[in-house]
Design a protein around this motif. Structure first.
Motif, PDB file in Angstrom:
ATOM      1  N   THR A 154       0.842  -1.200   0.000  1.00  0.00           N
ATOM      2  CA  THR A 154       0.000   0.000   0.000  1.00  0.00           C
ATOM      3  C   THR A 154       0.875   1.246   0.000  1.00  0.00           C
ATOM      4  O   THR A 154       1.912   1.283   0.681  1.00  0.00           O
ATOM      5  CB  THR A 154      -0.930   0.035   1.232  1.00  0.00           C
ATOM      6  OG1 THR A 154      -1.846   1.125   1.105  1.00  0.00           O
ATOM      7  CG2 THR A 154      -0.175   0.201   2.539  1.00  0.00           C
ATOM      8  N   VAL A 187      -1.549  -8.848  -2.000  1.00  0.00           N
ATOM      9  CA  VAL A 187      -2.723  -8.096  -1.583  1.00  0.00           C
ATOM     10  C   VAL A 187      -2.361  -6.621  -1.668  1.00  0.00           C
ATOM     11  O   VAL A 187      -1.374  -6.187  -1.076  1.00  0.00           O
ATOM     12  CB  VAL A 187      -3.150  -8.449  -0.144  1.00  0.00           C
ATOM     13  CG1 VAL A 187      -4.363  -7.614   0.269  1.00  0.00           C
ATOM     14  CG2 VAL A 187      -3.453  -9.926  -0.015  1.00  0.00           C
ATOM     15  N   THR A 188      -3.163  -5.857  -2.411  1.00  0.00           N
ATOM     16  CA  THR A 188      -2.885  -4.442  -2.617  1.00  0.00           C
ATOM     17  C   THR A 188      -4.154  -3.631  -2.407  1.00  0.00           C
ATOM     18  O   THR A 188      -5.235  -4.033  -2.860  1.00  0.00           O
ATOM     19  CB  THR A 188      -2.360  -4.184  -4.041  1.00  0.00           C
ATOM     20  OG1 THR A 188      -1.262  -5.053  -4.310  1.00  0.00           O
ATOM     21  CG2 THR A 188      -1.918  -2.740  -4.204  1.00  0.00           C
ATOM     22  N   ALA A 189      -4.029  -2.495  -1.727  1.00  0.00           N
ATOM     23  CA  ALA A 189      -5.179  -1.614  -1.521  1.00  0.00           C
ATOM     24  C   ALA A 189      -4.695  -0.266  -1.007  1.00  0.00           C
ATOM     25  O   ALA A 189      -3.562  -0.152  -0.518  1.00  0.00           O
ATOM     26  CB  ALA A 189      -6.156  -2.227  -0.516  1.00  0.00           C
ATOM     27  N   SER A 210     -14.214  -4.129  -1.352  1.00  0.00           N
ATOM     28  CA  SER A 210     -14.227  -3.938  -2.802  1.00  0.00           C
ATOM     29  C   SER A 210     -12.987  -3.222  -3.314  1.00  0.00           C
ATOM     30  O   SER A 210     -12.663  -3.309  -4.497  1.00  0.00           O
ATOM     31  CB  SER A 210     -15.478  -3.148  -3.216  1.00  0.00           C
ATOM     32  OG  SER A 210     -15.481  -1.864  -2.619  1.00  0.00           O
ATOM     33  N   THR A 214      -7.366  -5.567  -3.815  1.00  0.00           N
ATOM     34  CA  THR A 214      -7.025  -6.417  -4.947  1.00  0.00           C
ATOM     35  C   THR A 214      -6.184  -7.593  -4.471  1.00  0.00           C
ATOM     36  O   THR A 214      -5.156  -7.399  -3.818  1.00  0.00           O
ATOM     37  CB  THR A 214      -6.246  -5.629  -6.015  1.00  0.00           C
ATOM     38  OG1 THR A 214      -7.047  -4.538  -6.467  1.00  0.00           O
ATOM     39  CG2 THR A 214      -5.881  -6.520  -7.186  1.00  0.00           C
ATOM     40  N   ARG A 215      -6.628  -8.801  -4.790  1.00  0.00           N
ATOM     41  CA  ARG A 215      -5.900 -10.009  -4.419  1.00  0.00           C
ATOM     42  C   ARG A 215      -5.507 -10.752  -5.691  1.00  0.00           C
ATOM     43  O   ARG A 215      -6.365 -11.062  -6.524  1.00  0.00           O
ATOM     44  CB  ARG A 215      -6.768 -10.897  -3.528  1.00  0.00           C
ATOM     45  CG  ARG A 215      -6.905 -10.388  -2.101  1.00  0.00           C
ATOM     46  CD  ARG A 215      -8.257 -10.660  -1.503  1.00  0.00           C
ATOM     47  NE  ARG A 215      -9.253  -9.719  -2.042  1.00  0.00           N
ATOM     48  CZ  ARG A 215     -10.520  -9.654  -1.633  1.00  0.00           C
ATOM     49  NH1 ARG A 215     -10.954 -10.465  -0.717  1.00  0.00           N
ATOM     50  NH2 ARG A 215     -11.345  -8.779  -2.173  1.00  0.00           N
ATOM     51  N   GLU A 216      -4.218 -11.045  -5.820  1.00  0.00           N
ATOM     52  CA  GLU A 216      -3.703 -11.694  -7.026  1.00  0.00           C
ATOM     53  C   GLU A 216      -2.778 -12.841  -6.645  1.00  0.00           C
ATOM     54  O   GLU A 216      -2.127 -12.808  -5.603  1.00  0.00           O
ATOM     55  CB  GLU A 216      -2.934 -10.691  -7.884  1.00  0.00           C
ATOM     56  CG  GLU A 216      -3.775  -9.508  -8.361  1.00  0.00           C
ATOM     57  CD  GLU A 216      -2.948  -8.472  -9.089  1.00  0.00           C
ATOM     58  OE1 GLU A 216      -3.382  -8.035 -10.175  1.00  0.00           O
ATOM     59  OE2 GLU A 216      -1.879  -8.097  -8.576  1.00  0.00           O
TER      60      GLU A 216
END
Length: 254
Positions: free
Chosen positions: A180, A211-213, A231, A234-236
């Motif tokens: 982040t 995991v990014t937010a 929402s 983002t999970r990749e």
């Protein structure tokens, strides 16, 4: 374990967030369920925070983990008064000592007053969001610096240390990068331990999943408040790695 924001700033956060929590609880229906804490109501959440403040104060003053403290408001005392009074006593104690002064805590790597400044600031912030979410109105944004520090705290203290105390580890070895606002942490899971620490952004790219937010959304997601801000997260990558991280965090922070 060092906070990412100034120690005096943490005292300001503790006071501001608790004051907002108390006001939000007083204005809401005390019986409203809190989505972030299943089984708790607005009043019970405010009462919990007031009790935690008194527990921390007793721990600081006695030097040992307490077994007895005032856990409930007195007969007829409004829960927001109980919360504000707990804040007043705790702030007085924390303001009276420099953050690097020795102090008993539950962290093996941080036995200072600064630990309690940081821990109680985030206790107030997360539960303030809980109460506002339960009330159904607007949720006051979590300041960016507070959220980034909170991401670091939940990973380096709760995921790393709390799970070790509980004797909990993973079912398979894997890594998840958490990112982040230009910061990154690498959460490592093994069958005998869990560990998370800040990492260079390039090093984090080698993780099995990411995991990014934005800071606020990531902070609250890590604390399990996914119903509020999921929402934006983002999970990749490896789904099993992400699922394992989520499950371990729920055990660590419950």
């Amino acid at each position: 374990m060092t906070a990412l924001i100034d120690a005096d700033r943490l005292l300001d956060v503790l006071e501001t967030e608790t004051t907002l929590l108390a006001a939000s609880a007083a204005a809401a229906d005390g019986d409203r369920p809190v989505p972030g804490c299943p089984g708790l109501t607005v009043d019970e959440t405010a009462r919990h925070v007031g009790s935690v403040y008194r527990m921390a104060l007793t721990w600081i003053r006695t030097g040992t983990r307490p077994t007895r403290w005032q856990r409930q408001p007195r007969d007829g005392e409004p829960v927001d008064h109980y919360l504000r009074d707990g804040l007043r006593m705790l702030l007085g104690e924390l303001e009276a000592r420099p953050p690097d002064a020795p102090c008993a805590t539950w962290s093996p790597t941080d036995q200072t007053y600064g630990f309690w400044r940081r821990r109680m600031a985030h206790e107030a912030t997360v539960h303030r969001v809980d109460v506002q979410a339960a009330a159904g109105g607007d949720i006051t944004p979590v300041p960016r610096d507070v959220a980034v520090d909170g991401v670091d705290e939940v990973l380096t203290l709760w995921f790393t240390h709390r799970l070790a105390v509980l004797g909990v580890s993973g079912t398979r070895a894997t890594t998840v990068a958490v990112r982040t606002a230009g910061y990154a942490w690498l959460a490592e899971v093994a069958t005998d331990r869990t560990l998370a620490a800040p990492a260079p952004l390039l090093a984090a790219e080698s993780a099995a999943a990411t995991v990014t937010a934005p800071p606020q959304e990531l902070y609250l997601w890590l604390w399990g408040r996914s119903a509020v801000f999921s929402s934006a997260v983002t999970r990749e990558g490896d789904l099993d790695a992400l699922t394992q991280l989520w499950a371990l965090l729920r055990l660590a922070t419950r």
